[in-house]
Enzyme design. Sequence first.
Site: not given
Length: 494
Positions: A259-260, A263, A289
């Site tokens: 997920h990170e 970003h 997101e």
Amino acid sequence: MSAFQDLMAFQRETEALAQIAGRLGWDQETVMPSGAAHQRGEEMAAIEGVLHARRTDPRVGEWLSRAEAPDAAGTRALALIARTYGRNAAVPGSLASETARVTSVAQGIWAEARARNDVAHFLPTLERVVALVHEKGQALAAAGYGGGDPYDALLDDYEPEATAAGIAAIFDRMRPRLVALRERILGADGHPTPLAGHFAEARQLGLARDLATAFGYDWNRGRLDLAVHPFSSGSGNDVRITTRVVEAEPFNCVYSTIHEVGHAAYEQAIDQTYLMTPLGAGVSMGVHESQSRIYENQLGRSRAFTRWLHGQMHAIFGDFGVSSAEDFYRTVNRVQSGFIRTEADEVHYNLHIMMRFDLERALFSGGLAVADLEDAWNTRFASDFGIAVDKPAHGMLQDVHWSVGLFGYFPTYALGNVYAGCLHRALRADLPGLDESLAQGDALPATEWLREKVQRYGGLHTPAEVIARSTGAAPTEGPLLDYLEAKFGAIYGL
């Protein structure tokens, strides 16, 4: 120098100072000694005071009135500077500094309360944070931002041009299909079993680094650290990621990392000519997101990628109780009602966001007092998820966002899922052979598609333009819901 050149030189220094402020925040979340919390609050207040003064400097208004952009990128940069200038001018400098000081200290108090499961320890601080943020919202609304509505004015910080009413309409269309899908899944036979066992921290972190590399994270411009609440920090040539390790729950680390990386990949891919300008960061939290969620879910939880991940985990941890890649895929995508938003499956995740969105709106409309927030949370959670909150760390204390004043931020998570659904449909149409790469642990074809279609542009286009340009259509919730129904219908034999 021309007015445009003067303004952009001044803006470059402002962006550099903002990066320093961000690095202070990274340090606070990762390695800062706990005893430094109050001093860090003063440091954050000081640098926020400097930033606010620069962002409201009368020379900015003068330069804006005279500046002539040399190209489309310059025109967009001027528009973004003017927007930031107007919004900051509407907020008193003393309020900006005090908010930075209080929220910096509040982070530590929230972490203590979460560890102790003690809501009362956090409530006085949260009341102060809410009051300060509400004051900011009122100041922005009085200046005409958010159509005169304080919550919309706050939301505009994270998702420009979005409104609470527009988001509520999207959520109202999503909720019936999500709830119906959830009920069908929970009523199905043959639910996969969760992982059980011990997965050592050092080995999890080694796997996390491999996963970041598989998705194209540039280690020359980044690093991986541990944090209570995983996050990505920075832009351009210094973009750092964090993850969390629970030795009995390796998926926490695996999917927090992916997920990170989503970003971080966005920030690392932005055109270098935009570095240290208003275009040199992601255009909105919703679009941001969309990158983290498509990496984590549509790619990272796909049948093809989990086939590779299954082999990696066997090599690293030995026999962990799931023998086949297909069973592993079903375990990764196991659907169940749970307390924690960041650990929620794809079906339940948006329901977590919808609850927080409604609670935020109630706080800022005057319909809910901070003192009543825990009861409101627990009542709503039991209604939406069918289970009672067992402790505050699984309830209103689980997220860091409110402690640092990020009201209006939560709905962008669900918007990101909507955008990701649109992008995933277009990506799959353009890359019909993607699963062959994913099954080898190679997500670079997808990352390169996203770099070309979304990431390299930074703040050049509005959020709606980003999705329309990438997919050929305006953003809508349909592709996300279709994807969820198809994927989980197949997994659960619906």
